[in-house]
Design a protein around this motif. Structure first.
Motif, PDB file in Angstrom:
ATOM      1  N   SER A 115       0.849  -1.194   0.000  1.00  0.00           N
ATOM      2  CA  SER A 115       0.000   0.000   0.000  1.00  0.00           C
ATOM      3  C   SER A 115       0.872   1.226   0.000  1.00  0.00           C
ATOM      4  O   SER A 115       1.991   1.228   0.494  1.00  0.00           O
ATOM      5  CB  SER A 115      -0.907   0.008   1.230  1.00  0.00           C
ATOM      6  N   ALA A 116       0.351   2.307  -0.604  1.00  0.00           N
ATOM      7  CA  ALA A 116       1.067   3.577  -0.677  1.00  0.00           C
ATOM      8  C   ALA A 116       0.075   4.697  -0.441  1.00  0.00           C
ATOM      9  O   ALA A 116      -0.773   4.978  -1.272  1.00  0.00           O
ATOM     10  CB  ALA A 116       1.735   3.726  -2.041  1.00  0.00           C
ATOM     11  N   GLU A 117       0.178   5.352   0.727  1.00  0.00           N
ATOM     12  CA  GLU A 117      -0.659   6.504   1.065  1.00  0.00           C
ATOM     13  C   GLU A 117      -2.141   6.200   0.830  1.00  0.00           C
ATOM     14  O   GLU A 117      -2.873   6.894   0.138  1.00  0.00           O
ATOM     15  CB  GLU A 117      -0.211   7.723   0.243  1.00  0.00           C
ATOM     16  N   GLY A 118      -2.575   5.061   1.393  1.00  0.00           N
ATOM     17  CA  GLY A 118      -3.986   4.732   1.301  1.00  0.00           C
ATOM     18  C   GLY A 118      -4.399   4.042   0.026  1.00  0.00           C
ATOM     19  O   GLY A 118      -5.564   3.718  -0.159  1.00  0.00           O
ATOM     20  N   VAL A 119      -3.461   3.814  -0.896  1.00  0.00           N
ATOM     21  CA  VAL A 119      -3.785   3.146  -2.148  1.00  0.00           C
ATOM     22  C   VAL A 119      -3.318   1.713  -2.060  1.00  0.00           C
ATOM     23  O   VAL A 119      -2.136   1.442  -1.859  1.00  0.00           O
ATOM     24  CB  VAL A 119      -3.102   3.852  -3.345  1.00  0.00           C
ATOM     25  N   SER A 120      -4.236   0.758  -2.188  1.00  0.00           N
ATOM     26  CA  SER A 120      -3.880  -0.655  -2.175  1.00  0.00           C
ATOM     27  C   SER A 120      -3.413  -1.061  -3.553  1.00  0.00           C
ATOM     28  O   SER A 120      -4.080  -0.805  -4.548  1.00  0.00           O
ATOM     29  CB  SER A 120      -5.077  -1.505  -1.763  1.00  0.00           C
ATOM     30  N   THR A 121      -2.234  -1.672  -3.623  1.00  0.00           N
ATOM     31  CA  THR A 121      -1.637  -2.019  -4.907  1.00  0.00           C
ATOM     32  C   THR A 121      -1.346  -3.511  -4.954  1.00  0.00           C
ATOM     33  O   THR A 121      -0.558  -4.008  -4.156  1.00  0.00           O
ATOM     34  CB  THR A 121      -0.313  -1.244  -5.106  1.00  0.00           C
ATOM     35  N   SER A 122      -1.966  -4.213  -5.863  1.00  0.00           N
ATOM     36  CA  SER A 122      -1.664  -5.624  -6.069  1.00  0.00           C
ATOM     37  C   SER A 122      -0.574  -5.765  -7.104  1.00  0.00           C
ATOM     38  O   SER A 122      -0.591  -5.093  -8.130  1.00  0.00           O
ATOM     39  CB  SER A 122      -2.923  -6.358  -6.550  1.00  0.00           C
ATOM     40  N   LEU A 123       0.381  -6.627  -6.821  1.00  0.00           N
ATOM     41  CA  LEU A 123       1.441  -6.900  -7.779  1.00  0.00           C
ATOM     42  C   LEU A 123       1.113  -8.195  -8.502  1.00  0.00           C
ATOM     43  O   LEU A 123       0.790  -9.206  -7.892  1.00  0.00           O
ATOM     44  CB  LEU A 123       2.786  -7.028  -7.060  1.00  0.00           C
ATOM     45  N   HIS A 124       1.176  -8.159  -9.832  1.00  0.00           N
ATOM     46  CA  HIS A 124       0.825  -9.317 -10.637  1.00  0.00           C
ATOM     47  C   HIS A 124       1.998  -9.706 -11.523  1.00  0.00           C
ATOM     48  O   HIS A 124       2.611  -8.840 -12.136  1.00  0.00           O
ATOM     49  CB  HIS A 124      -0.371  -9.014 -11.544  1.00  0.00           C
ATOM     50  N   THR A 125       2.302 -10.983 -11.606  1.00  0.00           N
ATOM     51  CA  THR A 125       3.192 -11.416 -12.674  1.00  0.00           C
ATOM     52  C   THR A 125       2.391 -11.396 -13.957  1.00  0.00           C
ATOM     53  O   THR A 125       1.188 -11.602 -13.951  1.00  0.00           O
ATOM     54  CB  THR A 125       3.735 -12.832 -12.419  1.00  0.00           C
ATOM     55  N   ASN A 126       3.058 -11.110 -15.072  1.00  0.00           N
ATOM     56  CA  ASN A 126       2.320 -10.949 -16.307  1.00  0.00           C
ATOM     57  C   ASN A 126       2.927 -11.706 -17.480  1.00  0.00           C
ATOM     58  O   ASN A 126       2.627 -11.415 -18.625  1.00  0.00           O
ATOM     59  CB  ASN A 126       2.210  -9.455 -16.666  1.00  0.00           C
ATOM     60  N   GLY A 127       3.790 -12.659 -17.190  1.00  0.00           N
ATOM     61  CA  GLY A 127       4.383 -13.416 -18.271  1.00  0.00           C
ATOM     62  C   GLY A 127       5.438 -12.651 -19.029  1.00  0.00           C
ATOM     63  O   GLY A 127       5.878 -13.070 -20.086  1.00  0.00           O
ATOM     64  N   LEU A 128       5.864 -11.487 -18.490  1.00  0.00           N
ATOM     65  CA  LEU A 128       6.850 -10.660 -19.179  1.00  0.00           C
ATOM     66  C   LEU A 128       8.124 -10.542 -18.354  1.00  0.00           C
ATOM     67  O   LEU A 128       8.893  -9.617 -18.522  1.00  0.00           O
ATOM     68  CB  LEU A 128       6.270  -9.259 -19.452  1.00  0.00           C
ATOM     69  N   GLY A 129       8.312 -11.433 -17.444  1.00  0.00           N
ATOM     70  CA  GLY A 129       9.546 -11.451 -16.667  1.00  0.00           C
ATOM     71  C   GLY A 129       9.558 -10.447 -15.541  1.00  0.00           C
ATOM     72  O   GLY A 129      10.605 -10.032 -15.088  1.00  0.00           O
ATOM     73  N   GLY A 130       8.407 -10.014 -15.042  1.00  0.00           N
ATOM     74  CA  GLY A 130       8.394  -9.058 -13.953  1.00  0.00           C
ATOM     75  C   GLY A 130       7.005  -8.916 -13.395  1.00  0.00           C
ATOM     76  O   GLY A 130       6.127  -9.727 -13.637  1.00  0.00           O
ATOM     77  N   THR A 131       6.760  -7.848 -12.629  1.00  0.00           N
ATOM     78  CA  THR A 131       5.450  -7.592 -12.076  1.00  0.00           C
ATOM     79  C   THR A 131       4.730  -6.572 -12.930  1.00  0.00           C
ATOM     80  O   THR A 131       5.336  -5.688 -13.508  1.00  0.00           O
ATOM     81  CB  THR A 131       5.578  -7.052 -10.645  1.00  0.00           C
ATOM     82  N   LYS A 132       3.415  -6.697 -12.981  1.00  0.00           N
ATOM     83  CA  LYS A 132       2.655  -5.733 -13.777  1.00  0.00           C
ATOM     84  C   LYS A 132       2.544  -4.406 -13.053  1.00  0.00           C
ATOM     85  O   LYS A 132       2.536  -3.351 -13.684  1.00  0.00           O
ATOM     86  CB  LYS A 132       1.263  -6.275 -14.107  1.00  0.00           C
ATOM     87  N   VAL A 133       2.432  -4.422 -11.731  1.00  0.00           N
ATOM     88  CA  VAL A 133       2.298  -3.186 -10.964  1.00  0.00           C
ATOM     89  C   VAL A 133       3.443  -3.086  -9.967  1.00  0.00           C
ATOM     90  O   VAL A 133       3.665  -3.995  -9.170  1.00  0.00           O
ATOM     91  CB  VAL A 133       0.952  -3.129 -10.223  1.00  0.00           C
ATOM     92  N   SER A 134       4.157  -1.979 -10.029  1.00  0.00           N
ATOM     93  CA  SER A 134       5.238  -1.722  -9.082  1.00  0.00           C
ATOM     94  C   SER A 134       5.100  -0.284  -8.597  1.00  0.00           C
ATOM     95  O   SER A 134       5.627   0.650  -9.204  1.00  0.00           O
ATOM     96  CB  SER A 134       6.606  -1.931  -9.762  1.00  0.00           C
ATOM     97  N   VAL A 135       4.347  -0.118  -7.522  1.00  0.00           N
ATOM     98  CA  VAL A 135       4.056   1.206  -6.974  1.00  0.00           C
ATOM     99  C   VAL A 135       4.271   1.147  -5.476  1.00  0.00           C
ATOM    100  O   VAL A 135       3.538   0.461  -4.763  1.00  0.00           O
ATOM    101  CB  VAL A 135       2.615   1.661  -7.297  1.00  0.00           C
TER     102      VAL A 135
END
Length: 430
Positions: A115-135
């Motif tokens: 989470s960042a300042e009240g924002v919930s952030t899910s990190l997803h693998t996306n088949g591209l060698g990394g995470t889809k969300v990095s916040v």
């Protein structure tokens, strides 16, 4: 294989886009650097993402910037987007690196969350060698490196500061950028030197709230101009009028290398509206600041950000803002119809009807256009120093747009102004 950047919003974003271009290397990539200052800016970001996918269907699309920091899930949900990167993470080269696509890996597998300042952030693998969300949490991020650059190279933006410690009731940028952080002088000077060596003829100092620079924006400018004789054109991005310091005023009065156009974050010309915005200046203080700037140097020109239709704004309040254009001799007005941003105090205030907001914005723009046209007409027959930035188009020291037929990019010198054509002056180099 190439890196394309699509930049929305402020000059700081332009400098950061150039920095990200270098971090990304040579991957086939489109970086969308988003803006969240208004609802319209977010809509334009989404539109730019869809257009980028149509125009470069094989390129990876990374979305970053303020809108991505505040609303990562929304952008992650767009099928066109390969990765969403926060404002701190965009300085990491790994944020722009992808492994080859693997068709046997599911497109999204839910991973850990943060989470960042009240924002919930899910990190997803996306088949591209990394995470889809990095916040991550922008409120605790370390100071970023000095972002600098601009594709045309004639004018380069150099970041000196990021973040904001103020809490204007209409604004979410403090949550997207974190607390105010002043970048080290030596790093700023080195960045300016690199830009000058690369051919930049004008340096624009930029940031989120550059007048909060410690130990003072005026002192920073004085040091740069003293240490770098090759810095012959120094311009400043948006300033908070209440924070203009005495050292900067000294430069306005006596340093011709500091260019005389000052864009002020005024927002309104009515005291009650300013109070409800939680601005830190009054109408009288804004007018006095402009008078002081013009007294220090006769060719000073003024730009300003102005909001139309702020919640509870009366017709009298709107008229006070319209009158501010003449009272401050504002010749470059950026008019924003009020746009409620989620979670802000202003979004919870009684709203002005949408059609009234549009009408007041149009009226404000009309007053600003008349003021600007009178200013442009006053240039006829004068000589202005002009820097050509793109083909035959450029700006005077006072930031009047000028066209000079046949003038190459980078040409700079005195020009005779012979005509006004719409929003541009026509001139000839002498």
């Amino acid at each position: 294989m190439s890196v394309e950047t699509i930049t929305l919003g402020c000059r700081l974003n332009f400098a950061e886009s150039e920095m990200m271009r270098g971090l990304a290397g040579t991957d086939d990539l489109t970086i969308v650097n988003s803006c969240a200052v208004t609802h319209e800016a977010v809509r334009q970001t989404r539109q730019a993402i869809r257009r980028a996918r149509r125009e470069r269907p094989e390129a990876r699309i990374v979305v970053t910037g303020c809108a991505a920091q505040l609303e990562p899930a929304m952008f992650a949900g767009m099928p066109e987007v390969d990765r969403v990167v926060g404002n701190a993470e965009k300085y990491l080269a790994s944020s722009f690196q992808f492994a080859p696509r693997n068709p046997f890996v599911p497109s999204e597998v839910e991973g850990r969350s943060s989470s960042a300042e009240g924002v919930s952030t899910s990190l997803h693998t996306n088949g591209l060698g990394g995470t889809k969300v990095s916040v991550g949490d922008i409120m605790t991020s370390p100071p970023p490196p000095v972002a600098a650059g601009f594709l045309a190279r004639v004018r380069s933006f150099v970041a000196v500061q990021t973040g904001c410690d103020h809490r204007c009731t209409f604004c979410t940028i403090w949550a997207a950028r974190g607390p105010s952080q002043s970048l080290p002088y030596e790093a700023i000077r080195a960045a300016v030197e690199r830009e000058l060596a690369a051919g930049a003829q004008e340096i624009v100092l930029t940031g989120v709230d550059i007048t909060s620079y410690q130990p003072g924006l005026g002192l920073l400018c004085q040091r740069l101009l003293a240490d770098l004789p090759a810095l012959t054109r120094l311009r400043l991005s948006s300033l908070d009028s209440i924070e203009i310091d005495d050292a900067l005023m000294e430069l306005v009065a006596g340093e011709p290398r500091l260019l005389p156009h000052f864009h002020l974050s005024l927002q309104a010309g009515d005291d009650l509206t300013l109070k409800r915005m939680k601005r830190r200046h009054s109408r009288a203080q804004a007018v006095a600041t402009v008078a002081r700037l013009k007294a220090a140097r006769g060719d000073v020109t003024i730009g300003a950000d102005l909001i139309a239709g702020f919640p509870t704004e009366s017709e009298e309040s709107a008229e006070n803002t319209r009158r501010l254009i003449a009272d401050c001799d504002i010749v470059t007005a950026h008019v924003f119809p009020f746009s409620p941003r989620p979670g802000t105090p202003a979004a919870r205030m009684p709203q002005v009807a949408h059609n009234v907001v549009k009408q007041r914005a149009a009226a404000l723009r009309d007053v600003a256009a008349r003021q600007r046209q009178a200013w442009l007409a006053g240039h006829l027959g004068t000589r202005q120093r002009v820097l050509i930035e793109n083909g035959h188009k450029g700006h005077s020291d006072g930031f009047a747009p000028v066209r000079i037929a046949g003038a190459p990019r980078g040409a700079c010198g005195p020009a005779l102004i012979t005509a006004v054509d719409g929003d541009s002056l026509i001139g000839t180099f002498e």
